[in-house]
Design a protein around this motif. Structure first.
Motif, PDB file in Angstrom:
ATOM      1  N   ARG A  68       0.819  -1.214   0.000  1.00  0.00           N
ATOM      2  CA  ARG A  68       0.000   0.000   0.000  1.00  0.00           C
ATOM      3  C   ARG A  68       0.856   1.268   0.000  1.00  0.00           C
ATOM      4  NH1 ARG A  68      -3.881  -0.080   4.842  1.00  0.00           N
ATOM      5  NH2 ARG A  68      -2.178   1.014   5.824  1.00  0.00           N
ATOM      6  N   PRO A  83      -9.656  10.254 -11.988  1.00  0.00           N
ATOM      7  CA  PRO A  83     -11.088  10.484 -11.706  1.00  0.00           C
ATOM      8  C   PRO A  83     -11.847  10.882 -12.972  1.00  0.00           C
ATOM      9  CG  PRO A  83      -9.698  11.684 -10.144  1.00  0.00           C
ATOM     10  CD  PRO A  83      -8.801  11.174 -11.226  1.00  0.00           C
ATOM     11  N   PHE A 117      -2.759  15.063  -9.691  1.00  0.00           N
ATOM     12  CA  PHE A 117      -3.412  13.864  -9.161  1.00  0.00           C
ATOM     13  C   PHE A 117      -2.434  12.683  -9.113  1.00  0.00           C
ATOM     14  CE2 PHE A 117      -5.546   9.830 -10.214  1.00  0.00           C
ATOM     15  CZ  PHE A 117      -6.323   9.681  -9.076  1.00  0.00           C
ATOM     16  N   PHE A 120      -0.101  13.169  -6.312  1.00  0.00           N
ATOM     17  CA  PHE A 120      -0.731  12.884  -5.019  1.00  0.00           C
ATOM     18  C   PHE A 120      -0.739  11.383  -4.758  1.00  0.00           C
ATOM     19  CE2 PHE A 120      -4.169  11.595  -2.320  1.00  0.00           C
ATOM     20  CZ  PHE A 120      -4.025  12.431  -1.226  1.00  0.00           C
ATOM     21  N   LYS A 121      -0.967  10.620  -5.828  1.00  0.00           N
ATOM     22  CA  LYS A 121      -1.009   9.159  -5.694  1.00  0.00           C
ATOM     23  C   LYS A 121       0.384   8.561  -5.578  1.00  0.00           C
ATOM     24  CE  LYS A 121      -5.403   8.000  -5.992  1.00  0.00           C
ATOM     25  NZ  LYS A 121      -6.073   7.209  -4.948  1.00  0.00           N
ATOM     26  N   ARG A 122       1.378   9.410  -5.592  1.00  0.00           N
ATOM     27  CA  ARG A 122       2.781   9.012  -5.417  1.00  0.00           C
ATOM     28  C   ARG A 122       3.283   8.086  -6.531  1.00  0.00           C
ATOM     29  NH1 ARG A 122       2.504   6.739   0.149  1.00  0.00           N
ATOM     30  NH2 ARG A 122       0.328   7.334   0.213  1.00  0.00           N
TER      31      ARG A 122
ATOM     32  N   PHE B 128     -14.663  -0.513  -1.868  1.00  0.00           N
ATOM     33  CA  PHE B 128     -13.365  -1.086  -1.480  1.00  0.00           C
ATOM     34  C   PHE B 128     -12.865  -0.498  -0.155  1.00  0.00           C
ATOM     35  CE2 PHE B 128     -10.201   2.211  -2.310  1.00  0.00           C
ATOM     36  CZ  PHE B 128     -10.859   3.077  -3.161  1.00  0.00           C
ATOM     37  N   ARG B 168      -6.236   4.943   7.789  1.00  0.00           N
ATOM     38  CA  ARG B 168      -4.993   5.264   7.087  1.00  0.00           C
ATOM     39  C   ARG B 168      -5.145   5.033   5.582  1.00  0.00           C
ATOM     40  NH1 ARG B 168       0.484   5.742   7.674  1.00  0.00           N
ATOM     41  NH2 ARG B 168       1.776   4.571   6.221  1.00  0.00           N
ATOM     42  N   GLU B 169      -5.807   3.946   5.236  1.00  0.00           N
ATOM     43  CA  GLU B 169      -5.963   3.626   3.817  1.00  0.00           C
ATOM     44  C   GLU B 169      -6.774   4.708   3.103  1.00  0.00           C
ATOM     45  OE1 GLU B 169      -8.029   0.011   2.919  1.00  0.00           O
ATOM     46  OE2 GLU B 169      -7.123  -0.090   0.924  1.00  0.00           O
ATOM     47  N   LEU B 171      -6.887   7.768   3.495  1.00  0.00           N
ATOM     48  CA  LEU B 171      -6.164   9.020   3.241  1.00  0.00           C
ATOM     49  C   LEU B 171      -5.542   9.057   1.846  1.00  0.00           C
ATOM     50  CD1 LEU B 171      -4.360   9.635   6.661  1.00  0.00           C
ATOM     51  CD2 LEU B 171      -6.578  10.479   5.890  1.00  0.00           C
ATOM     52  N   ASP B 172      -5.434   7.905   1.200  1.00  0.00           N
ATOM     53  CA  ASP B 172      -4.883   7.864  -0.164  1.00  0.00           C
ATOM     54  C   ASP B 172      -5.956   8.081  -1.229  1.00  0.00           C
ATOM     55  OD1 ASP B 172      -2.203   7.408   0.481  1.00  0.00           O
ATOM     56  OD2 ASP B 172      -2.541   5.258   0.716  1.00  0.00           O
ATOM     57  N   TYR B 173      -7.204   8.274  -0.827  1.00  0.00           N
ATOM     58  CA  TYR B 173      -8.288   8.268  -1.815  1.00  0.00           C
ATOM     59  C   TYR B 173      -9.225   9.483  -1.756  1.00  0.00           C
ATOM     60  CZ  TYR B 173      -6.762   3.462  -2.430  1.00  0.00           C
ATOM     61  OH  TYR B 173      -6.010   2.353  -2.680  1.00  0.00           O
ATOM     62  N   PRO B 174      -8.719  10.698  -1.664  1.00  0.00           N
ATOM     63  CA  PRO B 174      -9.631  11.846  -1.617  1.00  0.00           C
ATOM     64  C   PRO B 174     -10.461  11.998  -2.888  1.00  0.00           C
ATOM     65  CG  PRO B 174      -7.354  12.580  -1.874  1.00  0.00           C
ATOM     66  CD  PRO B 174      -7.307  11.113  -1.581  1.00  0.00           C
ATOM     67  N   ASP B 175      -9.841  11.785  -4.040  1.00  0.00           N
ATOM     68  CA  ASP B 175     -10.586  11.947  -5.296  1.00  0.00           C
ATOM     69  C   ASP B 175     -11.679  10.902  -5.422  1.00  0.00           C
ATOM     70  OD1 ASP B 175      -7.719  13.040  -5.792  1.00  0.00           O
ATOM     71  OD2 ASP B 175      -8.947  13.919  -7.397  1.00  0.00           O
ATOM     72  N   GLU B 176     -11.361   9.696  -5.009  1.00  0.00           N
ATOM     73  CA  GLU B 176     -12.345   8.618  -5.095  1.00  0.00           C
ATOM     74  C   GLU B 176     -13.508   8.883  -4.134  1.00  0.00           C
ATOM     75  OE1 GLU B 176      -9.119   8.340  -4.995  1.00  0.00           O
ATOM     76  OE2 GLU B 176      -8.442   6.933  -6.534  1.00  0.00           O
ATOM     77  N   TYR B 178     -14.496  11.887  -3.076  1.00  0.00           N
ATOM     78  CA  TYR B 178     -15.261  13.021  -3.618  1.00  0.00           C
ATOM     79  C   TYR B 178     -16.177  12.545  -4.751  1.00  0.00           C
ATOM     80  CZ  TYR B 178     -16.239  17.418  -6.009  1.00  0.00           C
ATOM     81  OH  TYR B 178     -16.871  18.467  -6.613  1.00  0.00           O
ATOM     82  N   ALA B 216      -2.201  16.130   3.558  1.00  0.00           N
ATOM     83  CA  ALA B 216      -2.284  16.017   2.093  1.00  0.00           C
ATOM     84  C   ALA B 216      -3.715  15.663   1.677  1.00  0.00           C
ATOM     85  CB  ALA B 216      -1.309  14.972   1.589  1.00  0.00           C
ATOM     86  N   PHE B 217      -4.322  14.753   2.416  1.00  0.00           N
ATOM     87  CA  PHE B 217      -5.703  14.357   2.107  1.00  0.00           C
ATOM     88  C   PHE B 217      -6.639  15.552   2.249  1.00  0.00           C
ATOM     89  CE2 PHE B 217      -9.934  13.295   3.579  1.00  0.00           C
ATOM     90  CZ  PHE B 217     -10.353  12.319   2.693  1.00  0.00           C
ATOM     91  N   ARG B 220      -6.189  18.277  -0.385  1.00  0.00           N
ATOM     92  CA  ARG B 220      -6.749  17.904  -1.687  1.00  0.00           C
ATOM     93  C   ARG B 220      -8.277  17.880  -1.627  1.00  0.00           C
ATOM     94  NH1 ARG B 220      -4.962  16.746  -6.457  1.00  0.00           N
ATOM     95  NH2 ARG B 220      -6.340  15.541  -7.800  1.00  0.00           N
TER      96      ARG B 220
END
Lengths: 277, 382
Positions: A68, A83, A117, A120-122, B128, B168-169, B171-176, B178, B216-217, B220
């Motif tokens: 992850r 997106p 984007f 951000f996703k690294r 998910f 924690r997981e 935090l990697d998905y702000p766009d998803e 939204y 960061a989350f 964004r």
């Protein structure tokens, strides 16, 4: 080396979903393979005898997903997705295209958001990337046109813009219909090794041609990308091309490229690209 | 009770501890118990509220269990009638369900519409993310059932907000996240962070780099919510912007959870407590228990005289004083959440927690970085 020998396992690129992305569809039903490439004119093109991968073949190309918090490895072909909103913004600009003097900067704004984007996703983007959108008609077995010094068909470069300075790093389907990318499962260094040469990004185009001529039956894989989906190509250099046969609609692909010669010879990069981390 | 208590803002009633789900981060210890609050206990609860001096303005009754909708609609018809019977003239009382929405049906929708009940749906975003934590007792995902519940609310034109727990997981998905809210027609969102409370003894957000990722989350998500194709109201941004505009040494409001009797929580047996609602029902080596009385035996004023309450209140106040003295973010917060202090630091008389570091400090930094003076140029315009 026998022309029928494929890449050894340690030289073969593996398919993964990029970390921190959740795709609706995994690898199943997405990949097809063929029996290699064929020369037509100055270029080498995929043969059209595509068939779906058998379950065992699929299992053999699927890589171990990066953790992850990890990054795609240099041997990964990583699927990702932007997106829908960003794709929508691109089309909104496209529909306004030419009507406003600020159209170019508006396009840049949207594409800048795509890069933001991905950062951000690294995904390990270099500091400077080249972005270009290629629009192709349906029914083409290749989307890379001939340009000075670069033959058409299978190659390492982005299909548009300043090819000499831009090795392809990723492509993203901005269209409304599924799109296809054809890849050779070996990165440039493995390809050079098979030829008994050292990898040379400056002479990459010629090396790709010589390899494909030497191994015409080396299978290629064709991946299906739904709208918004993208493919992260290894920064080591991946031979690839577009394929629009069977499509009904225009193929619209955003290509992300970078200056491989400058980036790969730089000191270890904080982006992780230079050493392929 | 003098003006140092209350006013009552939230009456949190737990009609049953039972929940039909078994989320991995839940802090409720007895969510398998099917006990329910008896009518006489409920009646006595509202009587105690009416008799107290705590009601000095509108307040909300939050039906927060377990899952409140495991009880039938008829239960709430009776409960709302009781609440109305004991309500003070001219005082607005709003009922609110915080629900997982898996048990919503037409009858519940009737009750919700008839009584103008505010509805909050707990959903953690796309399947998910949601199904990784919010599961049935058999370990199956619940996302599809929650979506069906939300669709029913939309069909009936019942407004609702959602609460999403950030792990924690996530935090990697702000766009998803939204995109998910937009797709689902959700207009108001509250983010909770996975907290260390009671049986949930660790949090996925405890890792060292979490504050950076949280920032960061939020940064964004702020841009998406404010500038995206459709604005989204985010509770945390609204409250932090309000705090930033209002903040000042003499103007800081005490944190609601640290304000005695601003929140009163009552469990299905009539035991009650104040400060953070999560405290009620959890054991405490320090105080024995966090319950300070039982509505069948004690008024709120009597409870406020109890040794246990005094000890708790003294420690909570001491913790708030420490925050005021030591924390640069006090003006944005007012003293933190006692439950987090207790379960993370072992005492109410303490300061910084994971909740503070993320939901107060990091959030304040993000929101302040996005705000600018009205006469300042837009930095995005060249």
């Amino acid at each position: 080396v026998s022309p029928d020998v494929g890449p050894s396992d340690d030289a073969r690129l593996q398919w993964v979903v990029a970390p921190r992305f959740a795709l609706k569809q995994g690898l199943e039903g997405r990949l097809e393979c063929n029996d290699g490439s064929v020369r037509r004119g100055t270029g080498l093109f995929p043969k059209g005898d595509w068939r779906p991968l058998e379950p065992a073949e699929l299992a053999s190309v699927e890589g171990k997903a990066p953790g992850r918090d990890g990054l795609p490895s240099a041997m990964d072909l990583a699927l990702f997705e932007i997106p829908e909103q960003l794709r929508g913004e691109w089309w909104a600009e496209a529909e306004r295209g030419g009507e406003e003097p600020a159209a170019a900067s508006s396009f840049q704004g949207v594409l800048g958001k795509v890069v933001e984007f991905l950062r951000f996703k690294r995904l390990p983007l270099p500091e400077r990337v080249h972005l270009s959108v290629a629009v192709n008609a349906p029914g083409l077995p290749s989307t890379r046109m001939e340009r000075p010094g670069v033959p058409p068909g299978l190659g390492l470069e982005v299909p548009t813009g300043d090819a000499a300075a831009s090795q392809a790093l990723a492509c993203i389907n901005l269209g409304d219909e599924a799109s296809f990318v054809v890849v050779l499962e070996m990165p440039l260094p493995a390809l050079a090794k098979s030829l008994g040469e050292l990898p040379d990004t400056a002479a990459a185009a010629s090396m790709v041609s010589r390899y494909l001529e030497a191994f015409p039956n080396q299978r290629l894989l064709k991946v299906r990308l739904a709208p918004c989906e993208g493919l992260w190509l290894s920064p080591l250099g991946v031979v690839h091309d577009g394929w629009t046969m069977g499509k009904q609609d225009l193929d619209v692909m955003l290509h992300v490229g970078f200056d491989a010669a400058a980036t790969l010879t730089a000191e270890p990069s904080p982006t992780g690209v230079a050493d392929g981390r | 009770m003098d003006a140092s208590f209350g006013p009552l803002e939230l009456l949190v009633v737990q009609p049953t501890p039972f929940c039909n789900l078994d989320c991995s981060y839940c802090y409720l210890p007895n969510r398998g118990s099917k006990q329910r609050m008896r009518e006489d206990t409920l009646e006595q609860t509202f009587r105690r509220v009416a008799e107290s001096d705590l009601v000095r303005g509108p307040y909300t009754v939050v039906w927060h269990a377990g899952e409140p909708l495991v009880l039938p609609p008829a239960y709430y018809e009776s409960a709302f009638a009781l609440a109305a019977r004991f309500s003070k003239p001219g005082v607005e009382v709003t009922h609110s369900f915080q629900t997982n929405a898996t048990l919503l049906d037409e009858d519940f929708c009737e009750v919700i519409q008839r009584h103008k009940v505010r509805v909050g749906v707990s959903i953690d975003g796309p399947a998910f993310l949601h199904d990784a934590r919010r599961k049935t007792r058999a370990g199956k995902g619940t996302h599809a059932r929650v979506i069906a519940g939300m669709e029913m609310l939309h069909r009936r034109r019942i407004p609702f907000h959602v609460i999403t727990v950030l792990t924690r997981e996530a935090l990697d998905y702000p766009d998803e996240l939204y995109a998910f809210y937009l797709e689902q027609g959700i207009e108001q969102v509250g983010f909770n962070v996975e907290e260390i409370e009671g049986p949930n003894e660790s949090s996925s957000l405890s890792a060292e780099d979490t504050a950076q990722r949280y920032r960061a989350f939020m940064s964004r998500f702020f841009d998406l919510a404010m500038d995206g194709s459709k604005p989204l109201k985010v509770r945390e941004f609204g409250s932090m912007i309000g705090a930033a505009l209002y903040a000042g040494p003499e103007r800081t409001r005490p944190a609601q959870e640290a304000n005695p009797f601003a929140i009163v929580s009552v469990d299905c047996e009539g035991n009650f407590s104040t400060f953070s609602p999560e405290l009620l029902g959890l054991p405490s080596p320090t105080y024995g228990d966090f319950a300070i009385g039982n509505v069948m035996q004690h008024s709120f004023a009597e409870a406020a005289e109890s040794q246990r309450y005094r000890a708790m209140a003294s420690d909570v106040a001491a913790g708030v004083s420490r925050c005021k003295k030591d924390c640069a973010y006090f003006d944005f917060c007012g003293g933190g959440a006692p439950a987090n202090k207790y379960f993370e630091n072992g005492s109410f008389d303490s300061t910084e927690t994971l909740f503070c570091r993320l939901h107060r400090q990091a959030l304040a930094e993000v929101v302040l970085s996005k705000m600018r003076r009205p006469d300042a140029a837009d930095p995005r315009v060249a």
